[in-house]
Design a protein around this motif. Structure first.
Motif, PDB file in Angstrom:
ATOM      1  N   GLY A   1     -32.579 -11.005 125.447  1.00  0.00           N
ATOM      2  CA  GLY A   1     -32.422 -10.481 124.109  1.00  0.00           C
ATOM      3  C   GLY A   1     -30.956 -10.375 123.728  1.00  0.00           C
ATOM      4  O   GLY A   1     -30.063 -10.553 124.549  1.00  0.00           O
ATOM      5  N   ALA A   2     -30.710 -10.089 122.464  1.00  0.00           N
ATOM      6  CA  ALA A   2     -29.336  -9.919 121.977  1.00  0.00           C
ATOM      7  C   ALA A   2     -29.349  -8.728 121.022  1.00  0.00           C
ATOM      8  O   ALA A   2     -30.017  -8.754 119.988  1.00  0.00           O
ATOM      9  CB  ALA A   2     -28.866 -11.179 121.261  1.00  0.00           C
ATOM     10  N   LYS A   3     -28.618  -7.701 121.362  1.00  0.00           N
ATOM     11  CA  LYS A   3     -28.666  -6.454 120.597  1.00  0.00           C
ATOM     12  C   LYS A   3     -28.269  -6.668 119.144  1.00  0.00           C
ATOM     13  O   LYS A   3     -28.880  -6.102 118.230  1.00  0.00           O
ATOM     14  CB  LYS A   3     -27.750  -5.411 121.243  1.00  0.00           C
ATOM     15  N   ALA A   4     -27.269  -7.494 118.886  1.00  0.00           N
ATOM     16  CA  ALA A   4     -26.816  -7.715 117.514  1.00  0.00           C
ATOM     17  C   ALA A   4     -27.893  -8.388 116.670  1.00  0.00           C
ATOM     18  O   ALA A   4     -28.110  -8.025 115.507  1.00  0.00           O
ATOM     19  CB  ALA A   4     -25.541  -8.553 117.516  1.00  0.00           C
ATOM     20  N   ILE A   5     -28.565  -9.383 117.242  1.00  0.00           N
ATOM     21  CA  ILE A   5     -29.646 -10.056 116.518  1.00  0.00           C
ATOM     22  C   ILE A   5     -30.797  -9.088 116.300  1.00  0.00           C
ATOM     23  O   ILE A   5     -31.390  -9.025 115.211  1.00  0.00           O
ATOM     24  CB  ILE A   5     -30.111 -11.309 117.279  1.00  0.00           C
TER      25      ILE A   5
ATOM     26  N   ALA B   1     -29.893  -6.663 113.419  1.00  0.00           N
ATOM     27  CA  ALA B   1     -29.934  -7.310 112.106  1.00  0.00           C
ATOM     28  C   ALA B   1     -31.375  -7.551 111.665  1.00  0.00           C
ATOM     29  O   ALA B   1     -31.733  -7.319 110.498  1.00  0.00           O
ATOM     30  CB  ALA B   1     -29.162  -8.626 112.149  1.00  0.00           C
ATOM     31  N   PHE B   2     -32.209  -8.004 112.597  1.00  0.00           N
ATOM     32  CA  PHE B   2     -33.596  -8.277 112.216  1.00  0.00           C
ATOM     33  C   PHE B   2     -34.330  -6.988 111.883  1.00  0.00           C
ATOM     34  O   PHE B   2     -35.120  -6.945 110.922  1.00  0.00           O
ATOM     35  CB  PHE B   2     -34.322  -9.032 113.324  1.00  0.00           C
ATOM     36  N   MET B   3     -34.086  -5.924 112.646  1.00  0.00           N
ATOM     37  CA  MET B   3     -34.744  -4.647 112.331  1.00  0.00           C
ATOM     38  C   MET B   3     -34.380  -4.173 110.936  1.00  0.00           C
ATOM     39  O   MET B   3     -35.197  -3.609 110.213  1.00  0.00           O
ATOM     40  CB  MET B   3     -34.349  -3.594 113.370  1.00  0.00           C
ATOM     41  N   ASP B   4     -33.136  -4.426 110.531  1.00  0.00           N
ATOM     42  CA  ASP B   4     -32.698  -4.009 109.199  1.00  0.00           C
ATOM     43  C   ASP B   4     -33.409  -4.780 108.086  1.00  0.00           C
ATOM     44  O   ASP B   4     -33.506  -4.295 106.952  1.00  0.00           O
ATOM     45  CB  ASP B   4     -31.178  -4.204 109.055  1.00  0.00           C
ATOM     46  N   MET B   5     -33.886  -6.005 108.381  1.00  0.00           N
ATOM     47  CA  MET B   5     -34.540  -6.790 107.341  1.00  0.00           C
ATOM     48  C   MET B   5     -36.068  -6.731 107.405  1.00  0.00           C
ATOM     49  O   MET B   5     -36.745  -7.272 106.536  1.00  0.00           O
ATOM     50  CB  MET B   5     -34.082  -8.258 107.385  1.00  0.00           C
ATOM     51  N   VAL B   6     -36.618  -6.045 108.411  1.00  0.00           N
ATOM     52  CA  VAL B   6     -38.081  -5.940 108.545  1.00  0.00           C
ATOM     53  C   VAL B   6     -38.763  -5.441 107.277  1.00  0.00           C
ATOM     54  O   VAL B   6     -39.793  -5.994 106.863  1.00  0.00           O
ATOM     55  CB  VAL B   6     -38.455  -5.054 109.763  1.00  0.00           C
ATOM     56  N   PRO B   7     -38.233  -4.410 106.581  1.00  0.00           N
ATOM     57  CA  PRO B   7     -38.920  -3.946 105.372  1.00  0.00           C
ATOM     58  C   PRO B   7     -39.056  -5.015 104.283  1.00  0.00           C
ATOM     59  O   PRO B   7     -39.877  -4.866 103.365  1.00  0.00           O
ATOM     60  CB  PRO B   7     -38.025  -2.794 104.888  1.00  0.00           C
TER      61      PRO B   7
ATOM     62  N   ARG C   1     -29.195 -17.537 119.832  1.00  0.00           N
ATOM     63  CA  ARG C   1     -27.881 -17.809 120.379  1.00  0.00           C
ATOM     64  C   ARG C   1     -27.671 -19.319 120.411  1.00  0.00           C
ATOM     65  O   ARG C   1     -28.508 -20.081 119.931  1.00  0.00           O
ATOM     66  CB  ARG C   1     -27.765 -17.217 121.781  1.00  0.00           C
ATOM     67  N   ALA C   2     -26.577 -19.758 121.039  1.00  0.00           N
ATOM     68  CA  ALA C   2     -26.264 -21.190 121.041  1.00  0.00           C
ATOM     69  C   ALA C   2     -25.999 -21.696 122.446  1.00  0.00           C
ATOM     70  O   ALA C   2     -25.079 -22.469 122.683  1.00  0.00           O
ATOM     71  CB  ALA C   2     -25.073 -21.470 120.135  1.00  0.00           C
ATOM     72  N   GLY C   3     -26.835 -21.239 123.402  1.00  0.00           N
ATOM     73  CA  GLY C   3     -26.740 -21.761 124.756  1.00  0.00           C
ATOM     74  C   GLY C   3     -27.154 -23.216 124.813  1.00  0.00           C
ATOM     75  O   GLY C   3     -27.979 -23.686 124.022  1.00  0.00           O
ATOM     76  N   ALA C   4     -26.605 -23.949 125.775  1.00  0.00           N
ATOM     77  CA  ALA C   4     -26.783 -25.400 125.807  1.00  0.00           C
ATOM     78  C   ALA C   4     -28.232 -25.817 126.008  1.00  0.00           C
ATOM     79  O   ALA C   4     -28.715 -26.740 125.336  1.00  0.00           O
ATOM     80  CB  ALA C   4     -25.912 -25.984 126.915  1.00  0.00           C
TER      81      ALA C   4
ATOM     82  N   THR D   1     -25.437  -9.176 109.642  1.00  0.00           N
ATOM     83  CA  THR D   1     -26.087  -7.953 109.157  1.00  0.00           C
ATOM     84  C   THR D   1     -27.511  -8.308 108.752  1.00  0.00           C
ATOM     85  O   THR D   1     -27.860  -9.494 108.655  1.00  0.00           O
ATOM     86  CB  THR D   1     -25.356  -7.365 107.939  1.00  0.00           C
ATOM     87  N   GLY D   2     -28.314  -7.301 108.509  1.00  0.00           N
ATOM     88  CA  GLY D   2     -29.657  -7.558 108.017  1.00  0.00           C
ATOM     89  C   GLY D   2     -29.627  -8.322 106.705  1.00  0.00           C
ATOM     90  O   GLY D   2     -30.439  -9.225 106.470  1.00  0.00           O
ATOM     91  N   GLN D   3     -28.656  -7.978 105.840  1.00  0.00           N
ATOM     92  CA  GLN D   3     -28.560  -8.632 104.538  1.00  0.00           C
ATOM     93  C   GLN D   3     -28.131 -10.092 104.678  1.00  0.00           C
ATOM     94  O   GLN D   3     -28.720 -10.987 104.060  1.00  0.00           O
ATOM     95  CB  GLN D   3     -27.558  -7.895 103.648  1.00  0.00           C
ATOM     96  N   SER D   4     -27.102 -10.355 105.509  1.00  0.00           N
ATOM     97  CA  SER D   4     -26.630 -11.734 105.650  1.00  0.00           C
ATOM     98  C   SER D   4     -27.691 -12.618 106.301  1.00  0.00           C
ATOM     99  O   SER D   4     -27.853 -13.786 105.926  1.00  0.00           O
ATOM    100  CB  SER D   4     -25.330 -11.786 106.466  1.00  0.00           C
ATOM    101  N   LEU D   5     -28.428 -12.064 107.253  1.00  0.00           N
ATOM    102  CA  LEU D   5     -29.485 -12.836 107.903  1.00  0.00           C
ATOM    103  C   LEU D   5     -30.631 -13.106 106.934  1.00  0.00           C
ATOM    104  O   LEU D   5     -31.126 -14.239 106.840  1.00  0.00           O
ATOM    105  CB  LEU D   5     -29.993 -12.091 109.134  1.00  0.00           C
TER     106      LEU D   5
END
Length: 366
Positions: free
Chosen positions: A197-201, A204-210, A268-271, A319-323
């Protein structure tokens, strides 16, 4: 065929190595393998769970600034070369392969000095220090992306793709939808930040759930990572999820089928991940991890963005908004989705393992 392979530190180096061995075994069931890693790397827990014999050497990476630790690393490298030569003489491989990570340095170097055919595989667009060093000695260099070619001044270098792409080439999108009970008339948006997981992602996603229900005809699959799952579930309890177009999982073990059913992915952008999504031609929003060596995830992501296959949001801009805005804009623009899908497919190499196997055969015979 007798194959000695080395790759360590992260799954991005280990899983391609195992994919190569899987292809060799499919072609030549009587083949023999030996994997060399370190005791502390992730390979020490992954490889022993397979039926591939596993040996270790002690090695660490160089610091990027002058340090007495680098003297210790040189001594470990020399000891690692001696031990690798002993393993090689005992195993008698037809070819030695390195898929990245510090451990490959002494192993592939030792094989080259013993006159054994050697092949290194670079997963990232910008090569790591170990592969840059080994390219001076190895018989051949394979890359996942054409963007790596300018960094290798080698007479025998070519783009093969990433062996992990082979794992998803026969995935069934219908099975992916069935496994998560997703309606066939919904477009699938997959949000995932890697196996942990990635805390930042996640934030951001939790902020856009509504606002998820504002995106008509879509279904979100949200993979939190096992370490974040309980915290996310606790936060989600504040929302009315009964009619929410959302499936939440801590981890998806059969990810290829789900990827095959995905219309847009945020990750993320892992190979290895990029190899899988380009193999399937999935448009992506990439949030590169800023915590990796040499910032290679951002370089991977920027190259896909330059080729028209992805869009990039840096973690400090997420951010939730940018995503939400980026996802919404992409899902409304069907022409852009088609263009990005075609661009990703142009970069993908779904037969990577097969190509590498055939190249191995030629190196051995020559």
């Amino acid at each position: 065929m007798r194959v000695l392979i080395s790759g360590g530190g992260t799954g991005g180096h280990i899983y391609p190595a195992l994919s190569i061995l899987k292809e060799v075994r499919r072609r030549e069931p009587d083949s023999h393998f030996l994997y060399i890693g370190t005791e502390k790397g992730l390979e020490a827990s992954i490889v022993p769970k397979t039926d591939v014999p596993f040996k270790t050497i002690d090695i660490t990476g160089f610091k990027r600034k002058l340090s007495f630790d680098n003297v210790k690393t040189v001594l470990r490298f020399l000891r690692g070369v001696r031990r690798s030569k002993a393993y090689i003489r005992d195993f008698q491989p037809d070819i030695v392969i390195g898929t990245g990570g510090y451990v490959c340095g002494p192993v592939v170097f030792a094989a080259a000095k013993l006159g054994i055919p050697t092949l290194i595989h670079e997963q990232n667009v910008i090569p790591g220090l170990t592969n840059k060093f080994l390219a001076r000695y190895t018989t051949a260099v394979a890359t996942s992306f054409a963007g790596s070619l300018p960094y290798f001044k080698h007479e025998n270098v070519k783009v093969t793709g990433n062996p992990r792409a082979t794992e998803v080439r026969e995935a069934d999108p219908k099975e992916g939808r069935r496994s998560l009970n997703i309606p066939s008339d919904k477009k699938v948006i997959l949000i995932v930040g890697g196996s942990r997981g990635a805390k930042a992602i996640n934030q951001a996603f939790m902020d856009m759930v509504p606002r998820l229900q504002e995106m008509k005809d879509t279904h979100f699959v949200y993979v939190t990572g096992e370490v974040h799952y309980e915290e996310v579930q606790q936060t989600l309890r504040q929302f009315d999820l009964e009619d929410m177009p959302l499936t939440v999982k801590p981890f998806i073990y059969d990810l290829p089928h789900v990827l095959a059913s995905t219309d847009l992915i945020v990750n993320r952008a892992g190979a290895s991940f990029l190899a899988e999504i380009t193999s399937l031609g999935i448009p992506s929003i990439l949030v590169p991890s800023p915590y990796v060596t040499n910032n290679h995830q951002e370089k991977n992501a920027r190259w896909l963005e330059k080729e028209g296959a992805a869009k990039v949001i840096l973690e400090d801009e997420l951010t939730g908004q940018s995503l939400y805005d980026m996802i919404n804009q992409m899902m409304k623009n069907e022409e852009e989705q088609i263009d990005m899908k075609q661009a990703a497919q142009r970069l993908g190499k779904p037969l990577a393992s097969s190509d590498i196997y055939e190249w191995m055969q030629r190196l051995i015979q020559s």
